[in-house]
Design an enzyme around this catalytic site. Structure first.
Site, PDB file in Angstrom:
ATOM      1  CD1 TRP A 221      -1.984  -2.354   1.660  1.00 29.84           C
ATOM      2  CD2 TRP A 221      -2.924  -1.321  -0.096  1.00 29.84           C
ATOM      3  NE1 TRP A 221      -2.935  -3.193   1.129  1.00 29.84           N
ATOM      4  CE2 TRP A 221      -3.533  -2.591   0.056  1.00 29.84           C
ATOM      5  CE3 TRP A 221      -3.347  -0.503  -1.138  1.00 29.84           C
ATOM      6  CZ2 TRP A 221      -4.539  -3.055  -0.797  1.00 29.84           C
ATOM      7  CZ3 TRP A 221      -4.352  -0.959  -1.987  1.00 29.84           C
ATOM      8  CH2 TRP A 221      -4.932  -2.212  -1.810  1.00 29.84           C
TER       9      TRP A 221
ATOM     10  CG  ASP B 183      -2.923   3.999   4.283  1.00 30.08           C
ATOM     11  OD1 ASP B 183      -3.954   3.848   4.974  1.00 30.08           O
ATOM     12  OD2 ASP B 183      -2.736   3.412   3.196  1.00 30.08           O
TER      13      ASP B 183
ATOM     14  CE  LYS C  37      -8.111  -2.163   4.714  1.00 28.69           C
ATOM     15  NZ  LYS C  37      -8.523  -3.271   3.889  1.00 28.69           N
TER      16      LYS C  37
END
Ligand code: PMP
Length: 361
Positions: A102, A172, A196
């Site tokens: 990511w 992030d 999540k």
């Protein structure tokens, strides 16, 4: 009805009590005669839901007043593009530390707008470690430094907040927000897709230190402008009301369960149980991440013989344990164990893994 223990990396399992409440309120929200999903976002009903969700998130994460909180439609990837647009001037340098898949995505999104400097990357070792802070090649004139707090695929997590001096740290937190206490003041920007730890996919939370909103950034439409979203209270256009409402229910659930300190304890026990079992399996199971960098949220692991993978997944499913297949980038297995995964779920997985090894070891 039986609900399985769902180890999906995201969209991920939600607290059962939250789903039940949403179900109970689905047709008639609080006696209003309509579902919250059928109401105007500017009506008193939804405005109260939105305000409560923000207040609850501020309480949960102890977010100071000099930080703005946005609830925006879309995922974390969109924020990865908006961050350089809003906080860096055209062609300005921005530092990226890449500790997994990511982080690379963030680089790709930003590369269109800024001069990306990869300050450090653990790609050469297959993202099994975190690049040590002492080795980062930071640029003195960088607009910001970007990290991925938890790498969802590679199972690598920052356990300390890196010091970046006066250069704002942008993080992030998609797969670890609200999993433990967070010192918001150490960051310039924190962003997270909700799917999540916070709720359903379709909404992202962005927490921005207000002084950064003064930056000119790059030419952009109003809808891509964080300052405009702050001014418009995340309602520049129609927001994802259902997602915002559900996230609000999750925030209330987390507060009622004891807040992020309690989740830190539970998440420590849950991940500890799995890593211990893997490390003591005599090589039957394997996790390759350096111990100090292991994620408490996503536990990737491999069976010693990948010919057993399909059987493992099929028997796990029969035992009521689903979504354990690893991401295609890595293969193997992955157990995602966010806040809403009960300890009983991880205990059931551990018992299954021990039993599977006894039968096939
Ligand atoms: N960052 C992290 C850490 C992620 O785990 C994900 C999605 N799994 C993303 C970014 C991308 O999020 P989205 O699909 O919501 O754009």
């Amino acid at each position: 009805m039986t609900r399985a223990f769902n180890f999906s990396a995201g969209p991920a399992t939600l607290p059962e009590s939250v789903l039940r409440q949403a179900q109970a309120e689905m047709l008639d929200w609080h006696g209003s005669g309509a579902s919250i999903v059928e109401m105007s976002h500017r009506g008193a009903e939804f405005m109260s839901v939105a305000a409560e969700a923000e207040a609850d998130l501020r309480r949960l994460l102890d977010i100071p007043d000099d930080y703005a909180v946005l609830f925006l439609s879309g995922g974390a990837t969109t924020q990865q593009a908006l961050i350089p647009l809003n906080f860096a001037s055209p062609g300005q340098r921005a530092d990226y530390v890449v500790s997994g898949h990511w982080g690379k995505t963030a680089v790709k999104q930003a590369g269109v707008y800024v001069d990306v400097n990869i300050a450090a990357s653990s790609e050469p070792d297959g993202y099994r470690t975190l690049p040590p802070r002492a080795d980062w090649q930071l640029s003195p004139d960088a607009a910001y430094v970007h990290i991925t707090a938890n790498e969802t695929i590679h199972g690598v997590e920052f356990r300390d907040v890196p010091d970046t001096g006066d250069v704002p740290l942008v993080a992030d937190f998609s797969s670890s927000i609200a999993s433990e206490p967070l010192d918001v003041r150490r960051y310039g920007v924190i962003y997270a897709g909700a799917q999540k730890n916070l709720g359903p996919v379709g909404v992202s939370v962005v927490i921005i230190r207000r002084d950064l909103l003064e930056r000119v950034g790059q030419p952009r439409a109003e809808i891509l402008d964080y300052r405009a979203h702050v001014k418009g209270e995340s309602m520049l256009n129609t927001p994802p009301t259902w997602n915002w409402y559900l996230a609000g229910l999750v925030f209330k659930w987390m507060l009622a369960e004891g807040g992020v300190s309690e989740f830190a304890r539970r998440n420590g026990r849950k991940s500890g149980l799995l890593y211990d079992l893997i490390d003591r399996s005599g090589g039957f199971y394997r996790n390759d991440v350096a111990v100090a960098a292991r994620s408490r949220m996503n536990v990737p692991f491999f069976l010693h013989d990948d010919a057993l993978d399909a059987l493992f997944l099929a028997q796990a499913r029969e035992a009521g344990l689903i979504s354990l297949k690893g991401h295609r980038v890595l293969g193997g297995m992955r157990a995602s164990i966010y806040n809403a995964m009960p300890e009983a779920g991880v205990q059931a997985l551990a018992a299954f893994m021990v039993d599977f090894q006894q039968r096939h070891g």
